[in-house]
Design a protein around this motif. Structure first.
Motif, PDB file in Angstrom:
ATOM      1  N   GLY A 433       0.820  -1.204   0.000  1.00 41.02           N
ATOM      2  CA  GLY A 433       0.000   0.000   0.000  1.00 41.02           C
ATOM      3  C   GLY A 433       0.854   1.255   0.000  1.00 41.02           C
ATOM      4  N   PRO A 434       0.278   2.396   0.259  1.00 36.93           N
ATOM      5  CA  PRO A 434       1.001   3.681   0.224  1.00 36.93           C
ATOM      6  C   PRO A 434       2.078   3.811   1.313  1.00 36.93           C
ATOM      7  CG  PRO A 434      -1.249   3.954   1.063  1.00 36.93           C
ATOM      8  CD  PRO A 434      -1.174   2.576   0.513  1.00 36.93           C
ATOM      9  N   ASP A 435       1.993   3.013   2.370  1.00 34.71           N
ATOM     10  CA  ASP A 435       3.008   3.132   3.436  1.00 34.71           C
ATOM     11  C   ASP A 435       4.363   2.597   2.998  1.00 34.71           C
ATOM     12  OD1 ASP A 435       1.577   4.134   5.921  1.00 34.71           O
ATOM     13  OD2 ASP A 435       0.244   2.525   5.268  1.00 34.71           O
ATOM     14  N   GLY A 436       4.389   1.674   2.016  1.00 37.42           N
ATOM     15  CA  GLY A 436       5.645   1.169   1.489  1.00 37.42           C
ATOM     16  C   GLY A 436       6.484   0.468   2.554  1.00 37.42           C
ATOM     17  N   THR A 437       7.759   0.836   2.591  1.00 39.37           N
ATOM     18  CA  THR A 437       8.692   0.228   3.554  1.00 39.37           C
ATOM     19  C   THR A 437       8.857   1.141   4.757  1.00 39.37           C
ATOM     20  OG1 THR A 437       9.898  -0.871   1.756  1.00 39.37           O
ATOM     21  CG2 THR A 437      11.037  -0.652   3.885  1.00 39.37           C
ATOM     22  N   PHE A 438       8.807   0.552   5.958  1.00 40.54           N
ATOM     23  CA  PHE A 438       8.938   1.343   7.182  1.00 40.54           C
ATOM     24  C   PHE A 438       9.534   0.448   8.276  1.00 40.54           C
ATOM     25  CE2 PHE A 438       4.815  -0.630   7.072  1.00 40.54           C
ATOM     26  CZ  PHE A 438       4.621  -1.116   8.362  1.00 40.54           C
ATOM     27  N   GLY A 439       9.921   1.067   9.346  1.00 47.13           N
ATOM     28  CA  GLY A 439      10.446   0.321  10.481  1.00 47.13           C
ATOM     29  C   GLY A 439       9.317  -0.050  11.434  1.00 47.13           C
ATOM     30  N   LEU A 440       9.338  -1.294  11.892  1.00 50.09           N
ATOM     31  CA  LEU A 440       8.337  -1.769  12.839  1.00 50.09           C
ATOM     32  C   LEU A 440       9.041  -2.127  14.144  1.00 50.09           C
ATOM     33  CD1 LEU A 440       5.399  -2.615  13.449  1.00 50.09           C
ATOM     34  CD2 LEU A 440       5.991  -4.887  12.541  1.00 50.09           C
ATOM     35  N   GLY A 441       8.625  -1.421  15.227  1.00 48.91           N
ATOM     36  CA  GLY A 441       9.283  -1.654  16.504  1.00 48.91           C
ATOM     37  C   GLY A 441       8.300  -2.077  17.575  1.00 48.91           C
ATOM     38  N   SER A 442       8.833  -2.807  18.570  1.00 45.52           N
ATOM     39  CA  SER A 442       8.012  -3.243  19.700  1.00 45.52           C
ATOM     40  C   SER A 442       8.237  -2.274  20.858  1.00 45.52           C
ATOM     41  CB  SER A 442       8.393  -4.658  20.118  1.00 45.52           C
ATOM     42  OG  SER A 442       7.751  -5.013  21.326  1.00 45.52           O
ATOM     43  N   ASN A 443       7.147  -1.924  21.537  1.00 44.45           N
ATOM     44  CA  ASN A 443       7.278  -1.012  22.677  1.00 44.45           C
ATOM     45  C   ASN A 443       7.533  -1.763  23.993  1.00 44.45           C
ATOM     46  OD1 ASN A 443       4.787  -2.139  23.169  1.00 44.45           O
ATOM     47  ND2 ASN A 443       3.606  -0.235  22.888  1.00 44.45           N
ATOM     48  N   ARG A 444       7.682  -3.093  23.893  1.00 44.19           N
ATOM     49  CA  ARG A 444       8.029  -3.864  25.076  1.00 44.19           C
ATOM     50  C   ARG A 444       9.534  -3.803  25.310  1.00 44.19           C
ATOM     51  NH1 ARG A 444       5.554  -9.720  24.288  1.00 44.19           N
ATOM     52  NH2 ARG A 444       6.612  -9.442  22.288  1.00 44.19           N
ATOM     53  N   THR A 445       9.954  -4.117  26.536  1.00 38.62           N
ATOM     54  CA  THR A 445      11.390  -4.131  26.825  1.00 38.62           C
ATOM     55  C   THR A 445      12.082  -5.164  25.948  1.00 38.62           C
ATOM     56  OG1 THR A 445      13.047  -4.557  28.528  1.00 38.62           O
ATOM     57  CG2 THR A 445      10.997  -5.760  28.715  1.00 38.62           C
ATOM     58  N   PRO A 446      13.276  -4.848  25.444  1.00 41.82           N
ATOM     59  CA  PRO A 446      13.953  -5.773  24.517  1.00 41.82           C
ATOM     60  C   PRO A 446      14.218  -7.146  25.123  1.00 41.82           C
ATOM     61  CG  PRO A 446      15.000  -3.609  24.490  1.00 41.82           C
ATOM     62  CD  PRO A 446      14.018  -3.590  25.612  1.00 41.82           C
ATOM     63  N   TRP A 447      14.361  -7.220  26.476  1.00 46.51           N
ATOM     64  CA  TRP A 447      14.695  -8.506  27.100  1.00 46.51           C
ATOM     65  C   TRP A 447      13.526  -9.483  27.081  1.00 46.51           C
ATOM     66  CZ3 TRP A 447      19.461  -8.239  26.717  1.00 46.51           C
ATOM     67  CH2 TRP A 447      20.182  -7.083  27.049  1.00 46.51           C
ATOM     68  N   LEU A 448      12.331  -8.989  26.691  1.00 43.98           N
ATOM     69  CA  LEU A 448      11.186  -9.891  26.555  1.00 43.98           C
ATOM     70  C   LEU A 448      11.037 -10.404  25.130  1.00 43.98           C
ATOM     71  CD1 LEU A 448       8.504  -8.012  28.727  1.00 43.98           C
ATOM     72  CD2 LEU A 448       9.936  -9.961  29.348  1.00 43.98           C
ATOM     73  N   SER A 449      12.043 -10.159  24.298  1.00 45.81           N
ATOM     74  CA  SER A 449      12.010 -10.630  22.912  1.00 45.81           C
ATOM     75  C   SER A 449      13.143 -11.623  22.680  1.00 45.81           C
ATOM     76  CB  SER A 449      12.160  -9.450  21.940  1.00 45.81           C
ATOM     77  OG  SER A 449      13.473  -8.918  22.033  1.00 45.81           O
ATOM     78  N   ILE A 450      12.941 -12.476  21.676  1.00 47.41           N
ATOM     79  CA  ILE A 450      13.988 -13.437  21.329  1.00 47.41           C
ATOM     80  C   ILE A 450      15.205 -12.716  20.756  1.00 47.41           C
ATOM     81  CG2 ILE A 450      14.546 -15.323  19.752  1.00 47.41           C
ATOM     82  CD1 ILE A 450      11.720 -16.350  20.115  1.00 47.41           C
ATOM     83  N   MET A 451      14.977 -11.621  20.017  1.00 45.91           N
ATOM     84  CA  MET A 451      16.105 -10.853  19.497  1.00 45.91           C
ATOM     85  C   MET A 451      16.967 -10.310  20.628  1.00 45.91           C
ATOM     86  SD  MET A 451      14.341  -8.747  16.321  1.00 45.91           S
ATOM     87  CE  MET A 451      15.713  -7.604  16.203  1.00 45.91           C
ATOM     88  N   GLY A 452      16.349  -9.843  21.702  1.00 40.47           N
ATOM     89  CA  GLY A 452      17.094  -9.276  22.817  1.00 40.47           C
ATOM     90  C   GLY A 452      17.777 -10.332  23.660  1.00 40.47           C
ATOM     91  N   THR A 453      16.979 -11.265  24.209  1.00 41.87           N
ATOM     92  CA  THR A 453      17.564 -12.295  25.070  1.00 41.87           C
ATOM     93  C   THR A 453      18.436 -13.256  24.270  1.00 41.87           C
ATOM     94  OG1 THR A 453      15.573 -13.659  24.824  1.00 41.87           O
ATOM     95  CG2 THR A 453      15.681 -12.184  26.724  1.00 41.87           C
ATOM     96  N   GLY A 454      18.035 -13.564  23.040  1.00 40.75           N
ATOM     97  CA  GLY A 454      18.811 -14.489  22.210  1.00 40.75           C
ATOM     98  C   GLY A 454      20.189 -13.937  21.889  1.00 40.75           C
ATOM     99  N   SER A 455      20.248 -12.644  21.542  1.00 38.88           N
ATOM    100  CA  SER A 455      21.551 -12.059  21.231  1.00 38.88           C
ATOM    101  C   SER A 455      22.440 -12.022  22.469  1.00 38.88           C
ATOM    102  CB  SER A 455      21.384 -10.653  20.659  1.00 38.88           C
ATOM    103  OG  SER A 455      20.719  -9.805  21.593  1.00 38.88           O
ATOM    104  N   ALA A 456      21.856 -11.738  23.641  1.00 42.76           N
ATOM    105  CA  ALA A 456      22.645 -11.716  24.881  1.00 42.76           C
ATOM    106  C   ALA A 456      23.170 -13.118  25.223  1.00 42.76           C
ATOM    107  CB  ALA A 456      21.804 -11.161  26.027  1.00 42.76           C
ATOM    108  N   LEU A 457      22.297 -14.125  25.090  1.00 39.13           N
ATOM    109  CA  LEU A 457      22.728 -15.493  25.383  1.00 39.13           C
ATOM    110  C   LEU A 457      23.780 -15.975  24.389  1.00 39.13           C
ATOM    111  CD1 LEU A 457      19.304 -17.151  26.292  1.00 39.13           C
ATOM    112  CD2 LEU A 457      21.191 -16.615  27.845  1.00 39.13           C
ATOM    113  N   LEU A 458      23.603 -15.631  23.109  1.00 37.91           N
ATOM    114  CA  LEU A 458      24.593 -16.013  22.109  1.00 37.91           C
ATOM    115  C   LEU A 458      25.930 -15.342  22.392  1.00 37.91           C
ATOM    116  CD1 LEU A 458      25.319 -17.447  19.459  1.00 37.91           C
ATOM    117  CD2 LEU A 458      24.503 -15.406  18.223  1.00 37.91           C
ATOM    118  N   LEU A 459      25.882 -14.097  22.834  1.00 39.92           N
ATOM    119  CA  LEU A 459      27.110 -13.379  23.173  1.00 39.92           C
ATOM    120  C   LEU A 459      27.840 -14.068  24.326  1.00 39.92           C
ATOM    121  CD1 LEU A 459      28.800 -10.776  22.635  1.00 39.92           C
ATOM    122  CD2 LEU A 459      27.456  -9.695  24.442  1.00 39.92           C
ATOM    123  N   LEU A 460      27.105 -14.421  25.384  1.00 36.51           N
ATOM    124  CA  LEU A 460      27.714 -15.075  26.537  1.00 36.51           C
ATOM    125  C   LEU A 460      28.237 -16.467  26.174  1.00 36.51           C
ATOM    126  CD1 LEU A 460      25.147 -14.084  29.323  1.00 36.51           C
ATOM    127  CD2 LEU A 460      27.444 -13.158  28.983  1.00 36.51           C
TER     128      LEU A 460
END
Length: 535
Positions: A433-460
């Protein structure tokens, strides 16, 4: 050919042909004329007689050796200093050496433990009398006709070198570099722990068929490894025996057994645990033990015996390589210097460490300076419909599809449940539609997402494994496999840094930056691994 000066110095003996030779002198066979007793005559190098200080030290040592009376020590019958000769007359043993049996028929683990217990018994008696051996090796452990093992050549190394290890300018070593304790190689003060180290090395070799360090590189390199590297773990030998052996060959004297008897107590206990309290009786090898050592050997164990003990008990172990390096001979023309003057600490591979440091620095900077938000960001609770126009919504993370919603509900596009938990920070969304490409973000704390906790666990996870690999490489507990494994681990570490920074900074993760961070992490890891791997 027997020397005329030796014959003249020993009129009471019929001196025979030469039966042995080493860096510390020549050995002749002989017979006492009146008693008919066969003897071995050790002729010390002329350098001993030519050096007044060395000559006096040897005469003092000979008196101590003559007083040693133990079933597992070759007795000294006589000492003669005459006509420029220094001669020790000893019991002659023609039953072969531990090395000759080890390199031909082989020895079982039980036999090896029994022979080393006998060796430690003799060494402890000598230490109590103030005599260090300093050249314990399988060739200096001799058998009588009845199978009793005895330690030979006590104290000669100490007399000749005052306890230090001497080398020629050509790189030959006076002594046996394969069994030399690190403190002896460096000329540091010596204690019974030096003989503990050599005896532990002998036991390691008898149980594994090889030495605790890689061979090759010459005698100086062999000594250098013992000074600056930790020994390889003893493979295919169960606890507690393996632990006893490894403690006896610790690099630092304080980490070893304080004397031969404490080593023997633990060795007897470990052997009794593995082979049964009556193992020495069943074995039939004559071993004279102190009461506390004997008690440790026969004390019943309450723990179950490991399954691999059966094969360890029955299978003979043989030397895998030929006796490594001949010793240098001490002669009047020898130019000998302390090994400490020749041995240098391994050079630090600064270039590789610099590459690793630069790669890590770049990895710490790149995700911050190259990340950025798209032109428009919609931040909301992803459990709610995404209210944008169009007939189709796709969500991707660095080009990886996370959701493809083809039907728009009354309130917008409803994301699948898995996508809601995966997304943290900002991902890329696209609609037709007219919105095209945009950024989609979650307003929850990052540690409640797999991207947040997963990256931290992978780092450790990757950091912990990389650190463990580097430590194992420094201690020579692993090799090329750890270097190879560092590449995927480093790549994963770089990805984890990239993703974690993207999530926390609410940057849109992109594939080129992901690959850049992964390559930087892999470069840092493999550089550090190669730098940590000791030759």
């Amino acid at each position: 050919m027997t020397s005329s000066s030796v014959v003249a110095a020993l009129p009471q003996y019929a001196v025979g042909e030469q039966i042995g030779e080493g860096g510390m002198g020549v050995v002749y066979g002989g017979v006492h004329r009146q008693l008919g007793r066969p003897v071995a005559i050790k002729r010390l190098p002329h350098a001993v007689a030519e050096d007044p200080r060395m000559s006096e030290r040897f005469e003092h040592e000979a008196r101590l050796l003559a007083r040693l009376d133990h079933p597992h020590i070759v007795p000294v019958y006589d000492y003669v200093r005459q006509q420029g000769e220094h001669l020790l007359v000893m019991e002659r043993l023609d039953g072969g050496t531990v090395w000759s049996r080890f390199s031909t028929d082989g020895l079982t683990a039980q036999q090896s433990c029994a022979l080393v217990l006998a060796t430690l018994s003799g060494l402890h008696a000598a230490h109590e009398a103030g005599v260090l051996h300093l050249d314990v090796k399988p060739k200096n452990l001799l058998f009588t006709a009845n199978g009793v093992v005895k330690v030979a050549d006590f104290g000669i190394s100490q007399v000749v070198s005052e306890g230090a290890t001497l080398v020629t300018h050509g790189g030959a070593v006076l002594g046996t570099p394969a069994y030399i304790a690190p403190e002896q190689a460096m000329g540091n003060p010596l204690t019974p722990a030096a003989d503990v180290y050599a005896t532990g090395t002998v036991l390691y070799e008898l149980l594994s068929g090889d030495l605790p360090f890689e061979r090759g590189g010459g005698p100086i390199a062999m000594i250098q490894k013992r000074v600056y590297q930790d020994p390889r773990p003893l493979q295919n030998v169960p606890e507690p025996l393996a632990g006893v052996v490894m403690r006896s060959i610790a690099r630092e004297p304080d980490a070893r057994y304080r004397n031969a008897e404490t080593f023997a107590i633990d060795l007897a206990g470990a052997a009794g645990h593995l082979f049964g309290p009556d193992w020495l009786t069943r074995l039939g090898i004559p071993v004279h033990l102190a009461p506390q050592v004997s008690a440790s050997s026969t004390r019943p164990s309450l723990r179950p015996v490991e399954r691999d003990t059966v094969s360890l008990t029955q299978q003979p172990i043989r030397a895998t390589l030929v006796d490594p390096i001949p010793a240098a001979r001490l002669s009047g023309s020898s130019t000998l210097v302390p090994a400490a003057q020749v041995i240098k600490p391994p050079s630090t591979p600064w270039a590789l460490w610099l590459v690793a440091a630069i790669a890590l620095l770049a990895l710490a900077i790149v995700p911050f300076v190259t990340g950025g938000q798209p032109g428009r960001v919609v931040t909301q609770d992803l459990a709610d419909p995404v209210n944008v126009e169009g007939g189709r919504l796709t969500v991707t993370l660095a080009g990886i599809p996370l959701a493809d919603v083809t039907e728009r509900g009354p309130g917008g596009f409803v994301l699948p449940g898995a996508t809601r938990w995966i997304v943290g920070g900002v991902v890329t969304a696209k609609t037709d539609g007219p919105d095209g490409t945009f950024g989609l973000g979650s307003n929850r704390t990052p540690w409640l997402s797999i991207m947040g906790t997963g990256s931290a666990l992978l780092l450790l996870f990757t950091f912990a494994y990389l650190e463990s690999n580097l430590r194992a490489l420094r201690k020579r507990q692993t090799g090329v496999a750890a270097v190879i494994a560092s590449v995927p681990l480093g790549f994963g570490f770089g990805l984890a840094v990239w993703l974690l920074v993207s999530v926390l900074q609410e940057y849109e993760p992109t594939l080129p930056i992901a690959l850049t961070c992964g390559v930087l992490g892999a470069a840092a890891a493999i550089s550090a691994s190669i730098a940590s791997k000791r030759p």
